[in-house]
Enzyme design. Structure first.
Site, mmCIF file in Angstrom:
data_model
loop_
_atom_site.group_PDB
_atom_site.id
_atom_site.type_symbol
_atom_site.label_atom_id
_atom_site.label_comp_id
_atom_site.label_asym_id
_atom_site.label_seq_id
_atom_site.Cartn_x
_atom_site.Cartn_y
_atom_site.Cartn_z
ATOM 1 N N ARG A 188 0.760 -1.350 0.018
ATOM 2 C CA ARG A 188 -0.303 -0.083 0.093
ATOM 3 C C ARG A 188 0.777 1.678 0.294
ATOM 4 O O ARG A 188 2.012 1.271 0.238
ATOM 5 C CB ARG A 188 -1.073 -0.157 1.295
ATOM 6 N N LYS A 202 -2.010 -2.071 8.391
ATOM 7 C CA LYS A 202 -3.529 -1.872 8.730
ATOM 8 C C LYS A 202 -3.573 -2.476 10.129
ATOM 9 O O LYS A 202 -3.334 -3.390 10.449
ATOM 10 C CB LYS A 202 -4.729 -2.410 8.091
ATOM 11 N N HIS A 248 -2.762 2.404 -5.802
ATOM 12 C CA HIS A 248 -3.386 1.481 -5.201
ATOM 13 C C HIS A 248 -3.792 0.584 -6.904
ATOM 14 O O HIS A 248 -3.939 -0.997 -7.108
ATOM 15 C CB HIS A 248 -4.622 1.500 -5.037
ATOM 16 N N ARG A 251 -0.479 -1.922 -6.869
ATOM 17 C CA ARG A 251 -1.457 -3.291 -5.919
ATOM 18 C C ARG A 251 -1.703 -4.173 -7.136
ATOM 19 O O ARG A 251 -1.542 -5.115 -6.626
ATOM 20 C CB ARG A 251 -1.569 -2.314 -4.729
ATOM 21 N N HIS A 285 -3.750 -9.131 3.252
ATOM 22 C CA HIS A 285 -5.152 -9.377 3.787
ATOM 23 C C HIS A 285 -5.637 -9.672 4.919
ATOM 24 O O HIS A 285 -5.223 -11.855 4.969
ATOM 25 C CB HIS A 285 -6.656 -9.232 2.802
ATOM 26 N N TYR A 335 -9.556 -10.620 -7.133
ATOM 27 C CA TYR A 335 -8.781 -10.011 -8.188
ATOM 28 C C TYR A 335 -8.875 -12.045 -9.137
ATOM 29 O O TYR A 335 -8.738 -11.947 -9.844
ATOM 30 C CB TYR A 335 -7.356 -10.350 -7.076
#
Length: 381
Positions: free
Chosen positions: A224, A248, A324, A327, A350, A359
């Site tokens: 990110r 995150k 992004h 990414r 994730h 994806y």
């Protein structure tokens, strides 16, 4: 007359004018210079040609400032944000988004006369959601995804208040955030990525070396943008080809760094970063940040956006690009190459594989195209 700064855009010290600052600002907005013939100092009255009868307060048509939330609500908000930062360990960007959304929520409650969460009902929360989608003179309507983020913040505040004994019931529990439309992530082709990377480091300057290394890291390990600009030099192990990313919620993961990215980062560390550090700090103490700006400080997310857009323009790319996008391209190209979705999930950081599986939809579309073009029984007349 040359503009001195944004607070004095017309050369006038607006705060001490004989009419309200906002009124002069609005009246002079159509021109970048003073009306001809005005002296350099403050005018005695209004500039010639301006309409008389300017209002005492805000110009007509501007919304009034919303009422201030009560001290009790503001104290609750500060306590909740401290809880998120200290106990939950949310990132600075998430904390800023929660603060912004919840301040707007408290302003909504204050406008309806609420001074405590004890008097708030489910209709107040759902009314706030409706206000977000409709917009107001001060705020444009929010998209479904942005409104959903705000509702999640509000639900968290009410849940925290219940846990702390500030309210007897969680009235926000039944208010569901709107479901944003499902959009497939956009990826660019390998050829477009290569053109972008070549354009970023074309002139060989310290900044060009930095730009090439930054984009190689974004695409080479699927980072990110906040993870990339947050990297310190010590987070890299070029010998083993690994980089430590903090995602995150400050979740740490170690991902491999490919040969191209390692070479770009190594060149930047030897020839680019020392030059930026020296030019910016002029002998003062250094910084652990990997990617530096022209002043020798840590590169910001906004500056990284500028780096990407400039490289895309030099490469002549017309597709819409964002950090992004690289990414998304990282994940899509891995799956196209046969990588397992669970491996891609770990690389992207994730928490749930369901997030990564979007994806696979992109890859299935690609497989359909190949099948339709190559299989003899799939040919269309």
């Amino acid at each position: 007359m040359e503009v001195a700064d944004p607070e004095d855009r017309h050369g006038l010290p607006l705060a001490s004018a004989t009419v309200p600052a906002v009124a002069i600002e609005d009246s002079l907005r159509l021109t970048d210079t003073l009306p001809e013939g005005l002296p350099e100092g403050l005018p005695e009255g209004l500039p010639e040609g301006l309409p008389e009868g300017l209002p005492e307060g805000l110009p007509e048509g501007l919304p009034e400032r919303p009422p201030e939330p009560s001290a009790e609500l503001q104290t609750l908000l500060r306590t909740y944000l401290d809880h998120l930062a200290v106990e939950r360990g949310v990132s600075a960007n998430t904390l800023a988004a929660y603060r912004r959304d919840l301040r707007r929520y408290l302003a909504h409650l204050a406008a309806t006369g609420r001074t405590s969460l004890q008097g708030v009902g489910e209709t107040d929360v759902s009314g706030f959601l409706g206000a977000l989608r409709r917009g107001s003179p001060r705020h444009p309507p929010l998209s479904a995804s942005s409104a959903a983020r705000a509702v999640v913040a509000v639900r968290g505040l009410h849940r925290f208040a219940l846990r702390e004994g500030a309210v007897a019931d969680d009235v926000a529990r039944a208010v569901r955030p709107p479901s944003p439309p499902k959009r497939l992530p956009k990826a660019v082709t390998v050829a477009e990525v290569e053109a972008l990377l070549e354009a970023a480091g074309a002139d060989g300057t310290a900044r060009a070396l930095r730009d090439r290394a930054l984009l190689e890291v974004l695409y080479g390990c699927g980072a990110r943008i906040s993870e990339a600009v947050g990297l310190d030099v010590d987070d890299l192990d070029l010998d083993s080809g690994a980089v430590r990313l903090f995602g995150k919620g400050s979740k740490e993961r170690v991902v491999p760094l490919g040969r191209y990215a390692r070479e770009a980062v190594a060149a930047y560390l030897v020839r680019g970063r020392p030059a930026l550090l020296e030019a910016g700090h002029s002998g003062r103490g250094g910084t652990p940040a990997l990617f530096l700006n022209a002043r020798g400080g840590r590169l910001s997310r906004q500056s990284a956006w500028v780096v990407l857009r400039a490289a895309a323009e030099r490469a002549g790319l017309t597709v819409e690009l964002s950090p992004h996008t690289l990414r998304h391209s990282f994940a899509t190209h891995l799956l196209d190459g046969g990588a397992d979705v669970r491996v891609v999930q770990e690389l992207l950081g994730h928490a749930s594989v369901s997030t990564t599986q979007i994806y696979t939809l992109v890859t299935v579309d690609r497989l359909r195209e190949v099948y339709a073009a190559a299989h003899p029984r799939a040919l269309r007349r």
